[in-house]
Every structure is written in structure tokens, then in C-alpha cells.
Write a protein that holds these residues in place. Structure first.
Motif, PDB file in Angstrom:
ATOM      1  N   LEU A  64       0.840  -1.203   0.000  1.00  0.00           N
ATOM      2  CA  LEU A  64       0.000   0.000   0.000  1.00  0.00           C
ATOM      3  C   LEU A  64       0.873   1.251   0.000  1.00  0.00           C
ATOM      4  O   LEU A  64       0.588   2.221  -0.715  1.00  0.00           O
ATOM      5  N   PHE A  65       1.946   1.242   0.796  1.00  0.00           N
ATOM      6  CA  PHE A  65       2.874   2.375   0.811  1.00  0.00           C
ATOM      7  C   PHE A  65       3.475   2.590  -0.586  1.00  0.00           C
ATOM      8  O   PHE A  65       3.492   3.710  -1.105  1.00  0.00           O
ATOM      9  N   GLY A  66       4.001   1.532  -1.175  1.00  0.00           N
ATOM     10  CA  GLY A  66       4.676   1.642  -2.473  1.00  0.00           C
ATOM     11  C   GLY A  66       3.750   2.161  -3.560  1.00  0.00           C
ATOM     12  O   GLY A  66       4.112   3.053  -4.333  1.00  0.00           O
ATOM     13  N   ALA A  67       2.529   1.592  -3.598  1.00  0.00           N
ATOM     14  CA  ALA A  67       1.573   2.031  -4.614  1.00  0.00           C
ATOM     15  C   ALA A  67       1.187   3.487  -4.397  1.00  0.00           C
ATOM     16  O   ALA A  67       1.123   4.275  -5.349  1.00  0.00           O
ATOM     17  N   LEU A  68       0.953   3.869  -3.138  1.00  0.00           N
ATOM     18  CA  LEU A  68       0.541   5.251  -2.856  1.00  0.00           C
ATOM     19  C   LEU A  68       1.653   6.239  -3.213  1.00  0.00           C
ATOM     20  O   LEU A  68       1.382   7.317  -3.773  1.00  0.00           O
ATOM     21  N   ILE A  69       2.883   5.897  -2.909  1.00  0.00           N
ATOM     22  CA  ILE A  69       4.004   6.796  -3.214  1.00  0.00           C
ATOM     23  C   ILE A  69       4.093   7.068  -4.717  1.00  0.00           C
ATOM     24  O   ILE A  69       4.208   8.222  -5.145  1.00  0.00           O
ATOM     25  N   THR A  70       4.023   6.019  -5.518  1.00  0.00           N
ATOM     26  CA  THR A  70       4.145   6.230  -6.969  1.00  0.00           C
ATOM     27  C   THR A  70       2.912   6.916  -7.549  1.00  0.00           C
ATOM     28  O   THR A  70       3.021   7.698  -8.490  1.00  0.00           O
ATOM     29  N   VAL A  71       1.735   6.623  -6.985  1.00  0.00           N
ATOM     30  CA  VAL A  71       0.514   7.310  -7.440  1.00  0.00           C
ATOM     31  C   VAL A  71       0.651   8.816  -7.208  1.00  0.00           C
ATOM     32  O   VAL A  71       0.357   9.635  -8.093  1.00  0.00           O
ATOM     33  N   LEU A  72       1.119   9.196  -6.019  1.00  0.00           N
ATOM     34  CA  LEU A  72       1.241  10.624  -5.698  1.00  0.00           C
ATOM     35  C   LEU A  72       2.367  11.277  -6.507  1.00  0.00           C
ATOM     36  O   LEU A  72       2.203  12.389  -7.016  1.00  0.00           O
ATOM     37  N   LEU A  73       3.493  10.602  -6.623  1.00  0.00           N
ATOM     38  CA  LEU A  73       4.596  11.183  -7.393  1.00  0.00           C
ATOM     39  C   LEU A  73       4.218  11.366  -8.863  1.00  0.00           C
ATOM     40  O   LEU A  73       4.720  12.268  -9.530  1.00  0.00           O
ATOM     41  N   GLY A  74       3.336  10.517  -9.354  1.00  0.00           N
ATOM     42  CA  GLY A  74       2.914  10.619 -10.750  1.00  0.00           C
ATOM     43  C   GLY A  74       1.672  11.456 -10.959  1.00  0.00           C
ATOM     44  O   GLY A  74       1.155  11.522 -12.062  1.00  0.00           O
ATOM     45  N   ASN A  75       1.177  12.104  -9.883  1.00  0.00           N
ATOM     46  CA  ASN A  75      -0.038  12.930 -10.004  1.00  0.00           C
ATOM     47  C   ASN A  75      -1.242  12.113 -10.467  1.00  0.00           C
ATOM     48  O   ASN A  75      -2.072  12.594 -11.241  1.00  0.00           O
ATOM     49  N   HIS A  76      -1.338  10.898 -10.012  1.00  0.00           N
ATOM     50  CA  HIS A  76      -2.407  10.030 -10.495  1.00  0.00           C
ATOM     51  C   HIS A  76      -3.540   9.839  -9.499  1.00  0.00           C
ATOM     52  O   HIS A  76      -4.492   9.105  -9.780  1.00  0.00           O
ATOM     53  N   PHE A  77      -3.445  10.452  -8.333  1.00  0.00           N
ATOM     54  CA  PHE A  77      -4.516  10.252  -7.345  1.00  0.00           C
ATOM     55  C   PHE A  77      -5.732  11.103  -7.709  1.00  0.00           C
ATOM     56  O   PHE A  77      -5.612  12.304  -7.980  1.00  0.00           O
ATOM     57  N   LYS A  78      -6.875  10.452  -7.710  1.00  0.00           N
ATOM     58  CA  LYS A  78      -8.124  11.169  -7.945  1.00  0.00           C
ATOM     59  C   LYS A  78      -9.257  10.395  -7.286  1.00  0.00           C
ATOM     60  O   LYS A  78      -9.419   9.198  -7.559  1.00  0.00           O
ATOM     61  N   LEU A  79      -9.988  11.079  -6.428  1.00  0.00           N
ATOM     62  CA  LEU A  79     -11.104  10.422  -5.745  1.00  0.00           C
ATOM     63  C   LEU A  79     -12.224  10.165  -6.732  1.00  0.00           C
ATOM     64  O   LEU A  79     -12.742  11.102  -7.349  1.00  0.00           O
ATOM     65  N   ARG A  80     -12.572   8.894  -6.912  1.00  0.00           N
ATOM     66  CA  ARG A  80     -13.602   8.521  -7.879  1.00  0.00           C
ATOM     67  C   ARG A  80     -14.633   7.597  -7.238  1.00  0.00           C
ATOM     68  O   ARG A  80     -14.265   6.575  -6.651  1.00  0.00           O
ATOM     69  N   VAL A 136       0.695  19.589  -5.347  1.00  0.00           N
ATOM     70  CA  VAL A 136       0.719  19.102  -3.976  1.00  0.00           C
ATOM     71  C   VAL A 136       0.938  17.594  -3.918  1.00  0.00           C
ATOM     72  O   VAL A 136       1.499  17.078  -2.931  1.00  0.00           O
ATOM     73  N   GLN A 137       0.493  16.886  -4.957  1.00  0.00           N
ATOM     74  CA  GLN A 137       0.605  15.422  -4.898  1.00  0.00           C
ATOM     75  C   GLN A 137       2.049  14.935  -4.845  1.00  0.00           C
ATOM     76  O   GLN A 137       2.371  14.081  -4.014  1.00  0.00           O
ATOM     77  N   PRO A 138       2.951  15.425  -5.715  1.00  0.00           N
ATOM     78  CA  PRO A 138       4.348  14.981  -5.572  1.00  0.00           C
ATOM     79  C   PRO A 138       4.940  15.306  -4.203  1.00  0.00           C
ATOM     80  O   PRO A 138       5.733  14.523  -3.663  1.00  0.00           O
ATOM     81  N   LEU A 139       4.541  16.448  -3.632  1.00  0.00           N
ATOM     82  CA  LEU A 139       5.045  16.793  -2.298  1.00  0.00           C
ATOM     83  C   LEU A 139       4.534  15.799  -1.254  1.00  0.00           C
ATOM     84  O   LEU A 139       5.284  15.360  -0.374  1.00  0.00           O
ATOM     85  N   LEU A 140       3.259  15.449  -1.380  1.00  0.00           N
ATOM     86  CA  LEU A 140       2.709  14.442  -0.462  1.00  0.00           C
ATOM     87  C   LEU A 140       3.396  13.090  -0.674  1.00  0.00           C
ATOM     88  O   LEU A 140       3.647  12.354   0.286  1.00  0.00           O
ATOM     89  N   GLY A 141       3.696  12.794  -1.939  1.00  0.00           N
ATOM     90  CA  GLY A 141       4.404  11.540  -2.224  1.00  0.00           C
ATOM     91  C   GLY A 141       5.767  11.501  -1.549  1.00  0.00           C
ATOM     92  O   GLY A 141       6.160  10.475  -0.983  1.00  0.00           O
ATOM     93  N   LEU A 142       6.475  12.616  -1.583  1.00  0.00           N
ATOM     94  CA  LEU A 142       7.784  12.677  -0.917  1.00  0.00           C
ATOM     95  C   LEU A 142       7.624  12.557   0.601  1.00  0.00           C
ATOM     96  O   LEU A 142       8.458  11.926   1.271  1.00  0.00           O
TER      97      LEU A 142
END
Length: 411
Positions: free
Chosen positions: A86-102, A194-200
Motif C-alpha cells: 500500500l505504501f509503495g503504490a501510494l508513493i508512486t501514485v502521488l509522485l505521478g499525479n495520479h490520485f483522484k477520488l472517484r 501538492v501530490q508529488p510533495l505528499l508523495g515525498l
């Protein structure tokens, strides 16, 4: 540097690369810990902890005794595999700007996802593993039960496709009137800095956790967390989904993920064989009717839910609410199986008396190695043939009648 960042975190990876790396990583994890990459056993323990919190005494449940309830998710290697994913997937999702609540437009999808998750969790634990332990990492262990699970999962996905294509399952689509000017699709999604910052930030928290375990002398937990994060990165970057690997065969004939899984397992088979020959005992599970029935239920469940155990985990981290519900359903189903195992007599009816089958012993080491590789190659070639001969929505192409030139008659 920007181009490299884009390729790593924005563009999705080639599935052959992602699954191939997953095969290498799963073999290395086996070499380090002596166990396999698995998640649903830990989901069952999650359910056990919840029952304990509600005051239920599970100390005499046979299934929990078998999988052991020692410690908590953050003090078990299996727990850190799940948390790390879950950590790994969330980190790459945020670094790639791919998070979107759907949220699904059709609310019934939430109920369908939950029911599918329950079936998948129940079936996976009946077979003593999901698409990971009873499939992707089970085949390289030379455990025959994995082949039973693989075939019956394919049957289950076929049944699932027949159900999800019916009008009563699809329901009526929600059509809403669009006010104002139509919104034109843009080539690039809006950037959310903000997403890449949250990813970091999440990455920093994760590194601190790993550092803590190393500092207090718990290197296995640190290793499990790192391996879990690696698996999470790979399943998200490669969009590794076993559901699509099976379902797409029946729906569109597309077989890219199916072939990629075959290649990834071939790599893992060779590496795991070398580790076993070096002295690490393989992980062999019982091959029983429960394996076959569990595979059918699992295959049916993942199609109804829309995602398997790896699929729902990375999609949940992408913000897809449906897969949060699927995850809850998975844990619920796995916990129900733990109850049914002895309380409803599933073990005595479907598993008792059957034994594990180790292909290394049955066929000999080299026979098992080359036999397993040959079966995976056949699977790859069959998937390629299916992809070439499948006509979208109509099944296999009919053989075109050959035109026979008519003889001309001279008059």
C-alpha cells in the motif's frame, strides 16, 4: 532528469518489464525469508483481529490456529508485505499525479464490488492462497495445487464474464444533462503540485519506519517492508491485474497481461529452482477439491468485483472508492471462510485426507523444472493463438470458407 521522472512515475511501464521484475523480486523474497509473496493470509488475520476487538473468542478456530495469529500486522513480515504494498503504490501514485477520488456513478457497483470481494476472499482462502500464493508464486514453488487453481480460476472468470454482461447486473446507466458549453478533453491532465510533495512526505515516513526497524534490530521486518513497497510499486506502475489477464481473454481476446504473467513466472521458476536446490525448502500446499472450488469462486469473485488482490490494492491507492469496498469485501470473505472451515465442515468435506503434491519429488528436479517451463510456454503460445484468432465479442473466428475457382467451360 525531467524525462526520467516522467518515464518512472507518469508513464505506465511495459507490463513485460513490470511482471518480469515482480518475478525476480518474488524469488529474492523467497530467498531472504523462506516464504512467498502473499496477501490474503494477512487479510484473514485482519478479520481475526477485528473479531477479537469485538470480543469474539477465536482461539479455538482451526483456521486461525493454522495461519497463526501471533503479533500484529506491524510486527509480522506478512503484515509488512501488505502495508508495504500500500505504501509503495501510494508513493508512486502521488509522485505521478495520479490520485483522484472517484465514486462509481451507479451506487449498485459498490454492493456488487463488495459481494465480488467477499467471494474472492472466501475462494482464495479456501484454496489457501489467491492469485499470488496459489498462482504467481505457487507455480515457481512447484506446488501442483497452483495448476489446479490456475485452471479453475479461468473457469470462474468465464462464469463471471457471463454474469457481468447480463442487463440485470449492468443496470441502467446514470445519464445526466450537461449544462453550459461542452468541456473539451485536454491532452494533459491538470497538474497538482501538492501530490508529488505528499508523495515525498509519505516516502520519508516509510524510510523512517524502515530505519527504525533496522535501528531496533528487526531486519526481517525492514526487509519485508522494502519488498512490500517494491511489489506495490511494480503492480501500480505495471497496472498488474490478474483479473484482466483472464477476463480480457473472454471479452476482447486481449492477452498482453496473460503473456506477461507467463514470462514473469518463467523467470521466477528458474530463480526459485536455483534457491530450492541451494537448500531452501519449497512451500507446497495441499491439492484438494477445495483448491478447485476455491479457484472457481475466486475467479468468479474477481470479475464481479472488477479486480483481484493486486488490482484492488493499487486502484484503492489511486482513489477509486469502489476498490476500498472490494478490499473490505475481501477481508470479510476471508474471515467467513475461517469460520466455515471447521464450524460448517468445509475442511472435512473438501480438504481432509488430501495431501500436498511437490512436482520436484513427483517428476524429479530437472523434470519439474523443464516440465513447468514447458507448461508455461504452452500457456504463452495458447494465449498468443487465442489473441490472434479471437473476434471481439463473438468468440473465436470462424474458418473462412476457401473459394474454389470454377472451371470455365469452353463453348
Amino acid at each position: 532528469m525531467r524525462r526520467l521522472y516522467h518515464r518512472l512515475f507518469v508513464d505506465y511501464w511495459n507490463p513485460y518489464v513490470a511482471v518480469g521484475l515482480a518475478g525476480v523480486l518474488s524469488a529474492l523474497y523467497f530467498g531472504v525469508t523462506g516464504t512467498v509473496w502473499a496477501v490474503t493470509g494477512e487479510f484473514t488475520r485482519f478479520g481475526g483481529h477485528l473479531l477479537q476487538a469485538l470480543g469474539v473468542d477465536i482461539s479455538q478456530w482451526a483456521y486461525f490456529q493454522m495461519i497463526r495469529m501471533n503479533g500484529t500486522p506491524w510486527t509480522r513480515t506478512d503484515g509488512w508485505i501488505v502495508l508495504g504494498m500500500l505504501f509503495g503504490a501510494l508513493i508512486t501514485v502521488l509522485l505521478g499525479n495520479h490520485f483522484k477520488l472517484r465514486v462509481p456513478q451507479q451506487k449498485r457497483r459498490l454492493l456488487q464490488g463488495f459481494l465480488g470481494g467477499v467471494l474472492a476472499g472466501f475462494g482464495a482462502r479456501m484454496a489457501l492462497g489467491c492469485n499470488l500464493a496459489a498462482f504467481f508464486t505457487g507455480v515457481p514453488q512447484f506446488s501442483f495445487h497452483s495448476w489446479i487453481f490456475m485452471v479453475t480460476t479461468a473457469v470462474g472468470t468465464y462464469l463471471g464474464v457471463q454474469i457481468v454482461q447480463t442487463p440485470w447486473w449492468r443496470g441502467k446507466p446514470n445519464l445526466t444533462r450537461v449544462a453550459g458549453k461542452p468541456v473539451l478533453a485536454t491532452a494533459q491532465p491538470p497538474r497538482r503540485k501538492v501530490q508529488p510533495l505528499l508523495g515525498l512526505l509519505v516516502l520519508a515516513v516509510f524510510v523512517a519506519i524502515v530505519g527504525h526497524y533496522l535501528f531496533v534490530g528487526k531486519p526481517l521486518l525492514a526487509a519485508a517492508a522494502l519488498f512490500g513497497a517494491g511489489f506495490g510499486i511494480l503492480i501500480e506502475r505495471g497496472q498488474i491485474c490478474f483479473t484482466s489477464a483472464f477476463r480480457d481473454l473472454w471479452v476482447s481476446g486481449r492477452a498482453v497481461m496473460t503473456k506477461a504473467l507467463a514470462v514473469g513466472m518463467m523467470i521466477s521458476v528458474v530463480l526459485t529452482f536455483w534457491l530450492i536446490q541451494s537448500g531452501i525448502p519449497p512451500v507446497i500446499k495441499v491439492a484438494a477439491p477445495s483448491t478447485a472450488l476455491g479457484g472457481i469462486l475466486f475467479g468468479l469473485g474477481i470479475v464481479l468485483a472488477g479486480g483481484c488482490e493486486t488490482g484492488w490494492m493499487y486502484r484503492a491507492m489511486e482513489g477509486q472508492v469502489l476498490f476500498w469496498v472490494v478490499g473490505v469485501g475481501n477481508i470479510t470473505g476471508a474471515t467467513l471462510l475461517a469460520y466455515a472451515w471447521d464450524h460448517l465442515g468445509l475442511y472435512s468435506a473438501l480438504t481432509e485426507g488430501w495431501t500436498p503434491v511437490n512436482l520436484l519429488e513427483t517428476w524429479g528436479p530437472w523434470g519439474a523444472l523443464f516440465g513447468t517451463l514447458a507448461m508455461l510456454l504452452c500457456w504463452f503460445l495458447l494465449a498468443s493463438w487465442w489473441e490472434k484468432h479471437y473476434r471481439f465479442g463473438r468468440g473465436l473466428k470462424a474458418t473462412e470458407p476457401r473459394l474454389i475457382p470454377q472451371k470455365t467451360t469452353l463453348r
